[in-house]
Structures are given as structure tokens and as C-alpha cells.
Write an enzyme that holds these catalytic residues in place. Structure first.
Site, PDB file in Angstrom:
ATOM      1  N   HIS A  24     -23.081   3.305 -10.780  1.00 11.15           N
ATOM      2  CA  HIS A  24     -22.930   2.374 -11.908  1.00 11.15           C
ATOM      3  C   HIS A  24     -23.996   1.284 -11.840  1.00 11.15           C
ATOM      4  CE1 HIS A  24     -20.560   0.003 -14.898  1.00 11.15           C
ATOM      5  NE2 HIS A  24     -21.145  -1.010 -14.271  1.00 11.15           N
ATOM      6  N   GLU A  25     -24.107   0.638 -10.685  1.00  6.54           N
ATOM      7  CA  GLU A  25     -25.083  -0.440 -10.541  1.00  6.54           C
ATOM      8  C   GLU A  25     -26.513   0.096 -10.557  1.00  6.54           C
ATOM      9  OE1 GLU A  25     -24.152  -3.407 -10.866  1.00  6.54           O
ATOM     10  OE2 GLU A  25     -22.010  -2.945 -10.754  1.00  6.54           O
ATOM     11  N   HIS A  28     -27.792   0.070 -14.076  1.00  5.75           N
ATOM     12  CA  HIS A  28     -28.308  -1.247 -14.459  1.00  5.75           C
ATOM     13  C   HIS A  28     -29.690  -1.477 -13.845  1.00  5.75           C
ATOM     14  CE1 HIS A  28     -24.539  -2.344 -16.244  1.00  5.75           C
ATOM     15  NE2 HIS A  28     -23.876  -2.458 -15.112  1.00  5.75           N
TER      16      HIS A  28
END
Length: 373
Positions: A24-25, A28
């Protein structure tokens, strides 16, 4: 915590949530790097650092002690929630790398990349399953349980169940998920039989589901799939099938929330980190394939939850960026501050509520009541 030993529950929880948070990170981070945004910290977990290192770009990669999430702190972020710092506090040399100095559409895509990476991970896992294990995309009835709701309505072996309660059901997972949310409800079931479509009014049955010390009711139709139709497919077919499958599971989450808001599902069914840990341990105890399938399911849930328009979550940031794009100017710092405070309070309240539910499902409150009584 269920039947799995505590050590397995802990290992499975960390082994599942850690990679999901990392991907998920990473979404980003990678899109941020693409747009030239500098990253100060890439953290898996919150709190005190356990282990970490600093790369040649100056990003501190670390693992923290509380494994309930993670964050990327970009240049220009005041805190891990990406609240903007005072622009005057960002050195002039770093403003070209500052997240909040980028155009709103770039910030939107950077934030959106996190949840989308979770969906992408689930798609890749399902595509691998469909290619090597077989596709679950069948809605043909292989067996009908005697005296069940399906049998009483006239549904037969070989029928193709096209929809239940107005929801399209191309797989038995769709059938199960739609039926499970509607115990004792009267629904319409659309069937294809012999090339013709027929509609049946079915009063669904109910079956108890034990969750720790609590028992809930789920809907029951009384049909089983034709497993002979399940076979591996080529990767070229598996990928679009996995996209469709992920989409359908996401709509099931939405359906569950709607049923919850309508009061047709008890709020006690909402689980938190402790329940996720229990389920992870049970999945791991069944073998690698069930555990990896569970990882894909949790990844979809993580992506979906992060898209909810709640401040502190990615969806809250996306909402503010959408407002900024329409107004042609950012939301005021004061408004953002109050929104983040409210979002944090809501998330903490949800965390406490779900933890209370989890402890109740483990029988803690019943044992305390007997002890006090």
C-alpha cells in the site's frame, strides 16, 4: 483466539498485514517518486523504530513496533497523516520536492495509488489461482440440498443461477455472499434452465454461525456448485477474470455495509485487529493456499476502507483534493485541522468498538460476568 495457537496467530497476522501495508505504502512512494516528490520516511508500523536504514536519497526506511499500519512521510508533510506543513518552514531547496507544492492532480494520483495497489495485489493473486488451481467462476448448480429453500422453490441440479435479490451472481461466491446477508428474507432468484430464464420467489433459510462465544444467523439457499466445471485457465484469460472477481468482491463489501446500515446485520459482526489476527491464524493453519487467498481478501478490504471519505484515510485526502480542484484553491488549514481531528476521533471510536466486539466474541465479557456474579 479460535483453534490456532497463539504463536501462529501472531506470526500470521504480522506476515499478512506487514506485506499488505508495505505494498500500500509502496504505491504512494513509487507514484510520488515518479512526480519528483521526496520521501523522508517510509515506515511499516507506528511508534518506536525497531530496525531501519537510510538510502542514498535520504529516505529513512524503518519497521516500527506497532504493526497496525504504516505511512510515507513526504517532504512538506507535517505528520504521517500528510497534513501540510507551513510552506515557509520548507527550505527553498526542497520546495520542488514538496508533496504539497505539486499540482492537485498529482497529489490526487499519489494518494490514490495506495488503495489501488491493494486492489492490484488481490488481482494478481487471484489471477495466479485461476491459472494454476482453477477458476471459481461458475454459477451452475451441482447439487440441491433436500428440504432446503432452493428445493422448496423448485430449483434443480443443472440450473444456472443468474441473480439473487436483484444482484448478478456469476460465481458461487457471489451467490453465497448475497444469500448470507439475507437470512429469512424472501428474494427473487433468476435461473437459466434449458436455454430459458425463469424467476423463482425463494424464502431463504437460516443457519447459525458461531463466532467465538457469539452466534449469528446467515442466509441459506441450499445449493452447491458443479465442481467439474472448475479448471485452470490461461494467464491471458485469468487476468481479466481476476479483475472481474475482485470487482465483485468489492461490491459484496458495499452490500454488507448497506445491510449493516439498514439494520439487517448486527453491528456486533464488525471485527477489528484482534478478529483479523484470529482469522489470519485460522487461515494459516489450513495451509498456504487458503492463507494467500485470505491475504487477497484482506487486501481488497484494506483498499476499500482507505477509499472511504474519512479524514485521516486516503479517501479523506482525495475528497479534499477534489474540493480543491473545483474551488481552484486549497481547503483552509483550520478546516483541515478540524477535519483531521474529527477523522482521528472517528477512527479511534471505531477501533475501540471493534476491539470491544472482538473481545466479546472471544468470551471475555461472559467470563468477567461469571467472575463478578
Amino acid at each position: 483466539m479460535g483453534g490456532a495457537p497463539l504463536w501462529l496467530v501472531l506470526l500470521a497476522f504480522i506476515g499478512m498485514l506487514g506485506p499488505l501495508v508495505f505494498f500500500h505504502e509502496l504505491g504512494h512512494y513509487l507514484i510520488g517518486r515518479w512526480f519528483g516528490v521526496g520521501a523522508e520516511i517510509f515506515s511499516i508500523g507506528f511508534g518506536r523504530e525497531i530496525v531501519g536504514w537510510t538510502d542514498r536519497r535520504g529516505t529513512r526506511w524503518k519497521v516500527a513496533w506497532l504493526p497496525l499500519g504504516g505511512y510515507v512521510k513526504f517532504v512538506g508533510d507535517m505528520n504521517p497523516a500528510s497534513a501540510p506543513a507551513n510552506p515557509n518552514e520548507v527550505p527553498e531547496a526542497l520546495r520542488s520536492q514538496s508533496f504539497h507544492c505539486k499540482p492537485v492532480w498529482q497529489r490526487f494520483l499519489i494518494v490514490l495509488a495506495g488503495p489501488m495497489t491493494n486492489f492490484l495485489l488481490a488481482i494478481l493473486i487471484f489471477a495466479a489461482f485461476f491459472s494454476f488451481v482453477g477458476s471459481p467462476l461458475t454459477n451452475v448448480v451441482g447439487a440441491v440440498q433436500p428440504n432446503s429453500a432452493a428445493a422448496q422453490a423448485g430449483i434443480r441440479k443443472g440450473d444456472q443461477l443468474l441473480s439473487v435479490a436483484g444482484r448478478s451472481t456469476p460465481t458461487f461466491d457471489d451467490i453465497f455472499n448475497t444469500v448470507a446477508l439475507r437470512p429469512n428474507e424472501k428474494v427473487d432468484v433468476l435461473v437459466r434452465r434449458g436455454g430459458e430464464e425463469q424467476s423463482f420467489a425463494v424464502t431463504l433459510g437460516t443457519a447459525p454461525v458461531k463466532d467465538g462465544n457469539r452466534t449469528f444467523q446467515r442466509g441459506l439457499l441450499g445449493v452447491a456448485p458443479d465442481l467439474q466445471l472448475r479448471e485452470p485457465v490461461s494467464p491471458l484469460k485469468a487476468l481479466p477474470m481476476a479483475v472481474e472477481y475482485t470487482w465483485r468482491l468489492t461490491t459484496t463489501i458495499v452490500d454488507g455495509l448497506v445491510q449493516l446500515v439498514r439494520g439487517r446485520l448486527p453491528a456486533e459482526q464488525l471485527g477489528g485487529p484482534l478478529k483479523i489476527a484470529q482469522v489470519a491464524g485460522e487461515g494459516a493453519s489450513q495451509g498456504m493456499l487458503p492463507f494467500v487467498g485470505l491475504v487477497a481478501m484482506i487486501s481488497i478490504n484494506l483498499g476499500f476502507i482507505n477509499l472511504l471519505p474519512v479524514p485521516m484515510l486516503d479517501g479523506g485526502h482525495l475528497l479534499f483534493y477534489a474540493i480543491e480542484a473545483v474551488r481552484r484553491r486549497p481547503v483552509s488549514p483550520r478546516t483541515l485541522d478540524w477535519a483531521f481531528r474529527g477523522g482521528l476521533a472517528a477512527l479511534l471510536a471505531l477501533f475501540l468498538f471493534t476491539t470491544f466486539n472482538d473481545l466479546g466474541s472471544f468470551g471475555l465479557w461472559d467470563r468477567l460476568e461469571r467472575l463478578i456474579g
